[in-house]
Design an enzyme around this catalytic site. Structure first.
Site, mmCIF file in Angstrom:
data_model
loop_
_atom_site.group_PDB
_atom_site.id
_atom_site.type_symbol
_atom_site.label_atom_id
_atom_site.label_comp_id
_atom_site.label_asym_id
_atom_site.label_seq_id
_atom_site.Cartn_x
_atom_site.Cartn_y
_atom_site.Cartn_z
ATOM 1 N N HIS A 101 0.819 -1.218 0.000
ATOM 2 C CA HIS A 101 0.000 0.000 0.000
ATOM 3 C C HIS A 101 0.850 1.265 0.000
ATOM 4 C CE1 HIS A 101 -2.943 3.043 0.989
ATOM 5 N NE2 HIS A 101 -2.393 3.231 2.186
ATOM 6 N N GLU A 131 1.179 5.626 12.962
ATOM 7 C CA GLU A 131 -0.171 5.224 13.386
ATOM 8 C C GLU A 131 -0.293 3.723 13.613
ATOM 9 O OE1 GLU A 131 -4.802 5.872 11.959
ATOM 10 O OE2 GLU A 131 -3.168 6.286 10.576
ATOM 11 N N ASP A 132 0.390 2.925 12.795
ATOM 12 C CA ASP A 132 0.097 1.493 12.768
ATOM 13 C C ASP A 132 1.226 0.578 13.221
ATOM 14 O OD1 ASP A 132 -2.415 2.060 11.776
ATOM 15 O OD2 ASP A 132 -1.811 1.867 9.687
#
Length: 329
Positions: free
Chosen positions: A49, A77-78
């Protein structure tokens, strides 16, 4: 997954330096380590992605720092990576873009978030574009919600950022997802989608998604028809409530407009003169005497009332600028 970065590097324009290319490769390698073991809904490794977003950024003509930020845009964030580590690796410019993009993604009302760097907004658009290209892996509810938000927010933003081809692709994919099913359900969907257009853009998608969820569980055509009819009749009132300013805000705006009107005689007396003329003409139809009385008595009364009102609002009636055009508020 090292093979993913080579096609990306091959797309880089000639003006990118060897230093740019090395930094992009390093950003890819760092992102790949951060996302190791994570998968997308499609089952592909997650790193595919950010690489796809970076490729779109290159094709859109964005600079090397933005391409690096595209590769790294989800690491804070992840993954285990925090801003301190990212800044140590890639410096302030790229880290700030990633942080701002993360904040923008968490905002309930994205239009209210102030982003100084337009490259962050561009990254938000490019991130959504790749997600829309792979939207078939989401369930129908999420597809509808994301597509409505794309039509309302992301595609117009792409247009404002000078990315018309991306705006067109976003709209095309979103509209394909929003095409209603055939038959009675399709008519109901169209009615609700049309009603949602009356609502503020920031809440439109969430309300439509909620309505469609309720519609889906109703048994039979008659129940759905009653639901859609009742909701359609109630939407204008809901729109007024959602768009209505607070009483304090409304009062403040009215006072601002009133002060602006009263600040010059031209703005004050032009509509009053028209009104006075209409009163005199109407009175003259029945009695010239009544018309004369109005012409003699009403202007002084109006003048006295305006003088008092100006004093109440802190506007000095002896202001020497009165009578001149004044564009300030």
């Amino acid at each position: 997954m090292t093979g993913l970065v080579e096609p990306l590097l091959a797309r880089l324009p000639a003006e990118f330096t060897a230093t740019d290319s090395d930094r992009i490769r390093r950003a890819y390698e760092f992102a790949a380590r951060c996302h190791a073991g994570r998968l997308r809904k499609s089952g592909e490794p997650y790193i595919t992605h950010p690489v796809a977003v970076a490729e779109i950024a290159v094709d859109a003509g964005l600079d090397s720092a933005t391409v690096c930020a595209a590769l790294l845009h989800d690491v804070i964030e992840d993954t285990w990576c925090d801003a301190v580590r990212l800044r140590a690796e890639f410096g302030d410019e790229i880290t700030t873009m990633v942080q701002d993009l993360t904040e923008l993604g968490h905002a309930h009302d994205q239009a209210a978030v102030v982003i100084a760097d337009e490259r962050v907004l561009a990254l938000r658009v490019l991130d959504r574009l790749h997600n829309m290209r792979t939207i078939q892996y989401l369930d129908q509810e999420k597809q509808r919600l994301k597509s409505q938000d794309t039509v309302n927010v992301t595609a117009p933003l792409a247009g404002r950022l000078g990315l018309p081809a991306i705006a067109d692709e976003l709209e095309s994919i979103a509209h394909d997802c929003l095409i209603p099913p055939p038959g009675d359900a399709g008519v109901s969907y169209q009615a609700l989608a049309f009603g949602a257009l009356l609502l503020p853009a920031a809440v439109r998608a969430s309300y439509l998604d909620e309505w469609l969820g309720e519609l889906d569980v109703l048994p039979g055509r008659r129940a759905r028809t009653r639901f859609v009819l009742g909701l359609t009749l109630g939407v204008p009132a809901l729109a007024l409530v959602l768009r209505r300013p607070t009483w304090g805000t409304l009062t403040s705006r009215l006072l601002t407009v009133l002060r602006w009107i009263l600040r010059t005689d031209l703005r004050t007396w032009t509509p009053l003169t028209v009104l006075l003329g209409w009163m005199i003409v109407e009175a003259a139809r029945d009695s010239l005497g009544d018309a004369a009385v109005i012409a003699i008595t009403v202007p002084p009364v109006l003048h006295a009332g305006l003088t008092r009102l100006r004093k109440m609002l802190g506007l000095d009636d002896g202001d020497p600028s009165r009578g001149r055009s004044d564009s300030s508020v």
